[in-house]
Design an enzyme around this catalytic site. Structure first.
Site, PDB file in Angstrom:
ATOM      1  N   ASN A   1       1.047  -1.449   0.023  1.00 22.26           N
ATOM      2  CA  ASN A   1       0.161  -0.461   0.178  1.00 22.26           C
ATOM      3  C   ASN A   1       1.024   1.193  -0.054  1.00 22.26           C
ATOM      4  OD1 ASN A   1      -1.999   2.046   0.542  1.00 22.26           O
ATOM      5  ND2 ASN A   1      -2.607   1.734   2.845  1.00 22.26           N
ATOM      6  N   TRP A   2       1.267   2.148  -1.134  1.00 16.36           N
ATOM      7  CA  TRP A   2       1.855   3.191  -1.271  1.00 16.36           C
ATOM      8  C   TRP A   2       1.762   4.130  -0.368  1.00 16.36           C
ATOM      9  CZ3 TRP A   2       3.532   2.485  -7.279  1.00 16.36           C
ATOM     10  CH2 TRP A   2       3.999   1.470  -7.227  1.00 16.36           C
ATOM     11  N   LYS A   3       0.331   4.687  -0.046  1.00 15.73           N
ATOM     12  CA  LYS A   3      -0.851   5.433   0.493  1.00 15.73           C
ATOM     13  C   LYS A   3      -0.364   6.639  -0.624  1.00 15.73           C
ATOM     14  CE  LYS A   3      -0.287   3.154   4.786  1.00 15.73           C
ATOM     15  NZ  LYS A   3      -0.270   2.958   6.076  1.00 15.73           N
TER      16      LYS A   3
ATOM     17  N   SER B   1       3.726  -2.290  10.072  1.00 16.80           N
ATOM     18  CA  SER B   1       5.009  -2.528  10.569  1.00 16.80           C
ATOM     19  C   SER B   1       5.873  -3.272   9.811  1.00 16.80           C
ATOM     20  CB  SER B   1       5.536  -1.497  11.927  1.00 16.80           C
ATOM     21  OG  SER B   1       4.905  -0.042  12.134  1.00 16.80           O
TER      22      SER B   1
ATOM     23  N   GLU C   1      -5.310  -5.182  10.227  1.00 12.54           N
ATOM     24  CA  GLU C   1      -4.231  -3.792  10.709  1.00 12.54           C
ATOM     25  C   GLU C   1      -4.218  -3.746  11.860  1.00 12.54           C
ATOM     26  OE1 GLU C   1      -2.143  -3.345   6.878  1.00 12.54           O
ATOM     27  OE2 GLU C   1      -4.178  -1.556   6.291  1.00 12.54           O
TER      28      GLU C   1
ATOM     29  N   GLY D   1       2.593   2.281  10.629  1.00 13.65           N
ATOM     30  CA  GLY D   1       3.433   3.284  11.137  1.00 13.65           C
ATOM     31  C   GLY D   1       3.986   3.766  11.779  1.00 13.65           C
TER      32      GLY D   1
ATOM     33  N   GLY E   1       3.293  -1.570   3.757  1.00 14.26           N
ATOM     34  CA  GLY E   1       3.232   0.471   4.104  1.00 14.26           C
ATOM     35  C   GLY E   1       3.903   0.372   4.120  1.00 14.26           C
ATOM     36  N   GLY E   2       5.176   1.033   4.976  1.00 14.40           N
ATOM     37  CA  GLY E   2       6.194   2.292   4.463  1.00 14.40           C
ATOM     38  C   GLY E   2       7.335   1.183   4.142  1.00 14.40           C
TER      39      GLY E   2
END
Ligand code: 13P
Length: 258
Positions: A10-12, A216, A170, A176, A237-238
């Protein structure tokens, strides 16, 4: 892991058009050898979808996902993008009910349910995101919250669309923050989710549902998370913004299959 692992990024709200193209290219190139063992997907910002589709090719080992959608095909809904339009630009699936949508943009269980229904009607794969906040966990209400999120959304999943539903657990406190759930904490909730689906769907359909963990996940903790019986992969994510980390997570998923 007994089910085929899935690793989705998920590149947000990150990456310009050029940066999205470069990232998609690096991921497509670096993951070819894992395509048979792992289902891979990326969710770029809306404005990069068309170009990322082009980079990935029409038939790709990487699925293209939207990050959100609106449950009406068209109309006077300024600023929204419908699931049918996501499908039109070549999306294979879409995230629904991500915690950032729920907490920052006020999405309720009711709206999330409508989105699940509309996205499935469009033929998209739905990655339904669920999870409790830190205070809910500390109050011992984790399962109460997750069960309600799950129940209210599953009501909108007709039997013919069951195989298009993926769940992503999640926990909000792990997103994050660098503070991932322990494999045991995640497994506990995943098993409850699968049990709830088994109860509702009867038969063995629940054994096939993919339940991803998100929060994370990185190249260091992925292997341990993937060793759990009911964790079928990750929504990242990150770490999905860096090709090396994302590819290492995919490699860990592929090795969990051996
Ligand atoms: P992080 O991996 O950055 O914690 O984000 C998780 C997430 O929200 C994926 O949807």
């Amino acid at each position: 892991m007994t089910r085929k692992p899935h690793v989705y990024g998920n590149w947000k709200l990150h990456n310009t058009l050029n940066a999205s193209e470069e990232l998609a290219e690096a991921i497509a190139e670096g993951t070819k050898n894992y395509a048979e063992k792992v289902n891979i997907g990326v969710a770029p910002v809306f404005t990069s979808l068309v170009n990322v589709r082009r980079i990935l090719g029409e038939v790709s080992h990487i699925k293209l996902l939207g990050q959100n959608g609106y449950p009406k095909p068209n109309g006077a809904f300024t600023g929204e993008v419908s699931f049918s339009l996501l499908s039109d630009v070549g999306c294979d699936g879409v995230l629904v009910g991500h915690s950032e949508r729920r907490h920052l943009f006020g999405e309720t269980n009711k709206l999330v349910g409508e989105k699940v229904e509309s996205a499935l009607q469009t033929g998209l794969e739905v990655i339904l995101c669920l999870g409790e906040s830190l205070s809910e966990r500390e109050e011992g209400r984790t399962w109460e919250v997750v069960e309600e999120q799950l129940e209210s959304a599953m009501f909108h999943v007709p039997p013919v669309s069951r195989e298009k539903l993926i769940i992503a657990y999640e926990p909000v406190w792990a997103i994050g923050t660098g503070k991932t759930a322990t494999p045991q904490q995640a497994q506990e909730v995943h098993a409850l989710i699968r049990g709830k689906i088994r109860e509702s769907w009867l038969g063995d359909a629940a054994d096939k549902v993919i339940i991803l963990y998100g929060g994370s996940v990185n190249d260091k903790n992925a292997k341990d998370l993937f060793s759990q019986k009911d964790i079928d992969g990750a929504l990242v994510g990150g770490a999905s913004l860096k090709p090396e980390s994302f590819i290492s997570i995919i490699q860990a998923a592929s090795e969990s299959q051996q």
